[in-house]
Scaffold this motif. Structure first.
Motif, PDB file in Angstrom:
ATOM      1  N   PRO A 177       4.649  14.529 -15.740  1.00  0.00           N
ATOM      2  CA  PRO A 177       3.751  14.468 -14.578  1.00  0.00           C
ATOM      3  C   PRO A 177       4.040  13.269 -13.683  1.00  0.00           C
ATOM      4  N   LEU A 178       3.634  13.390 -12.430  1.00  0.00           N
ATOM      5  CA  LEU A 178       3.699  12.247 -11.524  1.00  0.00           C
ATOM      6  C   LEU A 178       2.627  11.232 -11.940  1.00  0.00           C
ATOM      7  N   PRO A 179       2.981   9.957 -12.082  1.00  0.00           N
ATOM      8  CA  PRO A 179       1.976   8.960 -12.496  1.00  0.00           C
ATOM      9  C   PRO A 179       0.856   8.823 -11.454  1.00  0.00           C
ATOM     10  N   SER A 180      -0.361   8.929 -11.925  1.00  0.00           N
ATOM     11  CA  SER A 180      -1.507   8.776 -11.017  1.00  0.00           C
ATOM     12  C   SER A 180      -1.651   7.349 -10.524  1.00  0.00           C
ATOM     13  N   THR A 181      -0.994   6.409 -11.218  1.00  0.00           N
ATOM     14  CA  THR A 181      -1.118   4.987 -10.865  1.00  0.00           C
ATOM     15  C   THR A 181      -0.199   4.572  -9.729  1.00  0.00           C
ATOM     16  N   LEU A 182       0.627   5.476  -9.237  1.00  0.00           N
ATOM     17  CA  LEU A 182       1.512   5.093  -8.140  1.00  0.00           C
ATOM     18  C   LEU A 182       0.725   4.603  -6.926  1.00  0.00           C
ATOM     19  N   SER A 183      -0.458   5.149  -6.742  1.00  0.00           N
ATOM     20  CA  SER A 183      -1.268   4.741  -5.583  1.00  0.00           C
ATOM     21  C   SER A 183      -1.784   3.315  -5.713  1.00  0.00           C
ATOM     22  N   ASP A 184      -1.630   2.702  -6.901  1.00  0.00           N
ATOM     23  CA  ASP A 184      -2.015   1.300  -7.075  1.00  0.00           C
ATOM     24  C   ASP A 184      -1.019   0.350  -6.414  1.00  0.00           C
ATOM     25  N   LEU A 185       0.113   0.895  -5.999  1.00  0.00           N
ATOM     26  CA  LEU A 185       1.100   0.081  -5.279  1.00  0.00           C
ATOM     27  C   LEU A 185       0.657   0.013  -3.825  1.00  0.00           C
ATOM     28  N   HIS A 186      -0.235  -0.927  -3.536  1.00  0.00           N
ATOM     29  CA  HIS A 186      -0.939  -0.955  -2.254  1.00  0.00           C
ATOM     30  C   HIS A 186      -0.032  -1.247  -1.067  1.00  0.00           C
ATOM     31  N   PHE A 187       1.140  -1.821  -1.331  1.00  0.00           N
ATOM     32  CA  PHE A 187       2.041  -2.162  -0.227  1.00  0.00           C
ATOM     33  C   PHE A 187       3.122  -1.084  -0.006  1.00  0.00           C
ATOM     34  N   LEU A 188       3.107  -0.028  -0.833  1.00  0.00           N
ATOM     35  CA  LEU A 188       4.168   0.973  -0.791  1.00  0.00           C
ATOM     36  C   LEU A 188       4.174   1.721   0.545  1.00  0.00           C
ATOM     37  N   ARG A 189       5.351   1.738   1.192  1.00  0.00           N
ATOM     38  CA  ARG A 189       5.527   2.456   2.455  1.00  0.00           C
ATOM     39  C   ARG A 189       6.479   3.649   2.311  1.00  0.00           C
ATOM     40  N   TYR A 190       7.389   3.567   1.357  1.00  0.00           N
ATOM     41  CA  TYR A 190       8.424   4.598   1.209  1.00  0.00           C
ATOM     42  C   TYR A 190       8.485   5.021  -0.256  1.00  0.00           C
ATOM     43  N   LEU A 191       8.293   6.315  -0.527  1.00  0.00           N
ATOM     44  CA  LEU A 191       8.358   6.847  -1.889  1.00  0.00           C
ATOM     45  C   LEU A 191       9.200   8.105  -1.871  1.00  0.00           C
ATOM     46  N   ASN A 192      10.332   8.104  -2.604  1.00  0.00           N
ATOM     47  CA  ASN A 192      11.248   9.244  -2.655  1.00  0.00           C
ATOM     48  C   ASN A 192      11.536   9.587  -4.115  1.00  0.00           C
TER      49      ASN A 192
END
Length: 981
Positions: free
Chosen positions: A130-145
């Motif tokens: 599964p996609l980690p639900s915690t990725l959204s905790d990366l508050h500075f993330l601008r680019y996700l591939n």
């Protein structure tokens, strides 16, 4: 005291320097820990060592002014192992790229500890789960591939918590829930790409209309149904909208007219209906619009055609009315495809005048009028397809000067007049189709310039005069159809020089003279139809040497003399010698009911040793003849019964060994052998190949001919869901018979016949002396394959696939293109074989068909096919790209050197790290390197991970034909320069 003070000061300085050194090297320790956790077969991280304690100098590492690591870029480094979570301990890390590696297992929830990440690229790896639900905790993330992995399940609801994310790419994964509405909360998004995931069927969330900053939306092949929400009108910054290959219905909504920044709209292969009634004048930036393969009705909007379009594809709809004249004013238009609609009227008069038009296809419509004179005004036109319309008038003279033309189809119209002389000799045209018009005049002597011509169809016209001798110089011609014309004179003798010709139909003309001498050299001739002419003389005995001849019609001529006994060698499926002046005995093989209508209207013919050739024979003589015949028949029957009994008595063991007797025999060509001769030659000593479905035998027949026989073992069941099944609706045998039985092309292997025994099924093919490309390329015989030969093989195979995709009706997808299914004749000419899992693409499926299991071979299967099970021609193109890479590298698609990579990924990695020298097969001459590089570009284009980026096979053939002219020449021989092939 002073000494003690100096020592103390020195110790303090050393401790301080030691502290600084420790602070600088702590991040190096984290990186070292990462290095130890991954496998590095290529030594990409070999420079990460204690010899240089400053990690800022290490490959792929970038630091800020304070010496802290801010970026780690390790793209295409052949690294494998779990995600290195130790990187998250780097306090200033803001950019991380591990794309195009073999990072596997799942992505841990603890990735949220990489708190300062603004850029994360893990595309083209082996990540699953599964996609980690915690990725959204990366508050500075601008680019996700995360493209090109195997993530499954749902897109977490927590993704809606991203606040600065600008680019989200999840294409080509295994996500199988619906597209969540929470994505509409990421108002910072500029790019949303979810294409090619097996999502559950669902509608487009209206909440996506909240993405007011969105510029790029790619949701192709996402199982979307319903309509486009009205809320999409709020996407005012959207430049690219791709919703192709879904199940969208209803009208194309008027909200699209509010997208004033839009540049490209892809809506093809949906189920849109209704008219294109939008306010197109607002879309001044629109360059590409594709709404083909829907059910759109009504006229093409004038406003749409007034835009500066580059490409307009509206084919396979129900559009009606006129093509707006304004489309011709677009300065950028290069691609116009409107075929299979209900359009009327004429083509715009100035079409091609203001832009470099390359492709025009308006076939199967109701269009009329003349061909616009400006189509090739800018010298770029490659394809003009106008078949099945009501066009009239003459072909413009300037089209004869259009040297860029490759494919010309003007058949089934109302054209008249003479063909411009230069038009006959266009050097790059491979298909010239003029059938069923009212063209007149002569075939020009300039036809010798059409060196690339493969199919020439001028049938059902009013052409007159003689067939020029120059026709014999067309070495690539496979089909020459000129029936139902007014051609006169003799058949030119140079016609026998066309070694590739498989079909020659000159029936219903006014030809005279005889059949040219030397016709036995046309070894590929499969069909010869010269019926209804004024041909005379003897039927040449040489016809009996054309072992692949399947159809022979010489009826309604003035042939005289005896029928050559050599014709018995052919076992023709169709033979017609009626209405001639033939005499003598009918050859014994033809004196039966099968050929009863083949000799009508020849009063001088007799049935061998019967009283049927002399009508004045007396009654007594006829009775005596009948008694003798009866005695011989009875004696023959007694002999046959005894022979059968003998075979049943003493050959029972051999029959059990070789399988039951043949119960069904079907031939597709005239054969010079029997089914029994084939079955008795299937011995283990004759095996030349083995596969999952059976064995292949080399069989030398009594007449000296050699054939290849594939013996398919009967499967225990034919359930498509069974792992042993062929993955198609029909058994491999039936599929191959149906497919190959009707195909005629120089680059497709010929199927002579098929037969069924009690325990197995047999397919009899033409024998290819050099075997398969795979066997030759990956053996000690590889030295026979220099680069010119390898390039020729690739071009031949490309032309075969192009025929299947573009010129078969309906199109055929092979589904198992690989080097072992490319066979080589004595001159290393290549032919596509093994159609056991081929699929006919039905019109109702609009070019895409879903399979229930995967068909194909490991290493050649396109990535999207492996998880979506949706097949179209793009799957074959990917496999062909792998074959090109095989030819260039000399390596198999599956090689221990690659680790868990495939050949395409390995090639890209080597190119990035070491250049072309580490990719090209060392057996190849280095003077061809520049040419090899250009072919490599085609191979990499064909193996693009995104199907939409792969060129069509027709485009591949065009590119390779252009490269054939740039092949370096061999060195001088006897004072002359010779090309390499």
């Amino acid at each position: 005291m002073q000494v003690k003070t100096s020592v103390l000061l020195l110790l303090t300085i050393l401790c301080f320097l030691s502290y600084i050194s420790f602070a600088l090297n702590q991040e190096g320790l984290y990186l070292q820990r990462m290095k130890l956790s991954l496998s590095d077969p290529s030594g990409f991280l070999s420079g990460w060592s204690d010899r240089d304690p400053d990690p800022c100098n290490w490959t792929g590492v970038t630091c800020n002014g304070q010496g802290s690591v801010v970026s780690v870029i390790l793209t295409g480094a052949s690294l494998s192992g779990s995600f290195p979570i130790s990187l998250c301990r780097l306090p200033s890390l803001s950019k991380l790229s591990l794309s195009n590696n073999d990072i596997n297992s799942s992505l841990p929830l603890s990735i949220s500890s990489c708190r300062n990440l603004a850029y994360l690229d893990l595309s083209q790896n082996l990540l699953a789960g599964p996609l980690p639900s915690t990725l959204s905790d990366l508050h500075f993330l601008r680019y996700l591939n995360l493209e090109g992995n195997s993530f499954s399940g749902e897109i977490p609801a927590t993704f809606g918590l991203f606040r600065q994310l600008e680019s989200l790419t999840l294409t080509e994964n295994l996500l199988d829930r619906t597209i969540p509405a929470v994505l509409g909360n990421i108002t910072s998004l500029k790019k949303l790409a979810l294409a090619y995931n097996p999502f559950s069927q669902g509608e487009l969330p209206p909440e996506l209309g909240n993405l007011t900053n969105l510029e790029y939306m790619w949701l192709a092949d996402c199982n979307i149904v319903g309509s486009i929400p009205d809320s999409f009108g709020g996407l005012r910054r959207l430049k690219n909208l791709d919703l192709s290959n879904n199940g969208l219905t209803g009208r194309i909504p008027s909200v699209l007219s509010q997208l004033k920044s839009i540049v490209q709209v892809e809506l093809y292969n949906n189920s849109f209906t209704g008219t294109l009634a939008l306010s197109w004048s607002n879309l001044t930036n629109l360059r590409r619009f594709d709404a083909s393969m829907n059910s759109l009705i009504g006229p093409i909007p004038e406003e749409l055609c007034e835009l500066p379009l580059e490409s307009l594809n509206l084919f396979e709809n129900k559009l009606e009315g006129l093509i707006p004249e304004s489309i011709a004013k677009s300065p950028n238009l290069y691609d116009l495809k409107l075929f299979r609609n209900e359009l009327t009227g004429s083509l715009p008069r100035e079409l091609g005048k203001n832009s470099a038009l390359q492709t025009l296809d308006v076939s199967y419509s109701n269009l009329s009028g003349e061909v616009p004179e400006f189509l090739c005004h800018n010298g770029a036109l490659e394809e003009i397809v106008l078949i099945n319309n009501a066009f009239s008038g003459k072909i413009p003279t300037n089209l004869g000067e259009c040297r860029s033309l490759r494919r010309v189809r003007l058949g089934a119209n109302r054209f008249y007049g003479e063909i411009p002389p230069l038009f006959w000799g266009l050097p790059h045209v491979y298909l010239l189709d003029l059938y069923e018009n009212s063209f007149s005049g002569n075939i020009s002597h300039l036809i010798y310039g059409a060196k690339n011509l493969s199919t020439l169809n001028i049938s059902n016209n009013k052409f007159s005069g003689g067939i020029p001798n120059e026709i014999g110089s067309l070495d690539s011609l496979v089909e020459f159809l000129a029936h139902d014309n007014e051609l006169g004179g003799e058949i030119p003798s140079p016609i026998v020089n066309m070694k590739q010709l498989g079909r020659l139909d000159l029936s219903n003309n006014d030809l005279s003279g005889g059949i040219p001498k030397g016709i036995q050299s046309m070894k590929q001739l499969n069909e010869l139809n010269l019926a209804n002419n004024r041909l005379s003389g003897h039927i040449p005995d040489e016809l009996g040497n054309l072992m692949v001849l399947n159809y022979l019609d010489l009826s309604k001529n003035n042939f005289s003399g005896e029928i050559p006994l050599s014709l018995q060698n052919l076992k023709l499926n169709e033979l017609n010698l009626s209405s001639n002046l033939l005499s003598g005995d009918i050859p014994p093989l033809f004196a039966n009911g099968v050929y009863k209508d083949s000799f009508l209207g020849n009063p001088g013919l007799c049935v061998h040793n019967s009283g049927l050739c002399n009508p004045r024979q007396g009654k007594t003589s006829r009775v005596f003849s009948w008694i003798l015949r009866s005695i011989f028949i009875i004696a023959g029957l007694v002999f046959l019964v005894g022979l059968v009994w003998f075979l049943l008595k003493y050959k029972k063991l051999e029959k059990i060994k070789n399988g039951s007797t043949i119960t069904k025999w079907t031939s597709f060509h005239k054969l010079g052998f029997s089914e029994f001769e084939i079955s008795y030659c299937l011995k283990e000593a004759n095996v030349i190949g083995r596969g999952a479905s059976g064995k292949v035998y080399k069989v030398i027949l009594s007449n000296g001919e050699t054939v290849a026989v594939k013996k398919l073992h009967e499967r225990p069941n034919n359930n498509e869901n069974d792992s042993n099944s062929f993955g198609s609706d029909k058994h491999e045998f039936e599929v191959e018979v149906e497919t190959l039985g009707k195909i005629r092309h120089k680059n497709i292997v010929r199927l002579w016949c098929c037969c069924i025994t009690g325990s197995c099924k047999l397919l009899v093919y033409e024998y290819m002396p050099n075997g398969s490309l795979g066997d030759l390329l990956h053996s000690n015989k590889k030295r026979l394959l220099d680069w010119p030969i390898r390039f020729k093989i690739a071009l031949d195979a490309a032309e075969g696939l192009s025929y299947l995709h573009h010129d078969c009706v309906p199109p055929i997808v092979h589904r198992d293109v690989k080097s072992n299914n490319i066979l080589l004749d004595e001159d290393f000419g290549a032919k596509i074989s093994d159609f056991g899992v081929a699929k006919v693409v039905k019109a109702a499926n609009r070019g895409v068909e879903s399979m229930s299991v995967i068909a194909g071979s490991c290493g050649y299967i396109a990535p999207e096919y492996a998880y979506t099970l949706r097949v179209n021609e793009k799957s074959d193109i990917y496999s062909f790209g792998i074959v090109i890479l095989e030819l260039i590298t000399g390596k198999s698609p599956i090689d221990p050197e690659f680790g868990e990579k495939d050949l395409a990924t390995w090639v890209c990695t080597k190119l990035d790290q070491h250049g072309i020298g580490q990719v090209v097969d060392p057996e190849l001459d280095s003077r061809f390197n520049e040419h090899i590089c250009r072919v490599l570009d085609i191979g990499l284009l064909c193996t693009s991970s995104l199907p939409i980026n792969r060129p069509s096979m027709r485009r591949v053939v065009n590119m390779m034909q252009e490269l054939s002219a740039t092949m370096p020449c061999e060195q001088e021989k006897d004072g002359k320069i010779f090309p390499s092939f």
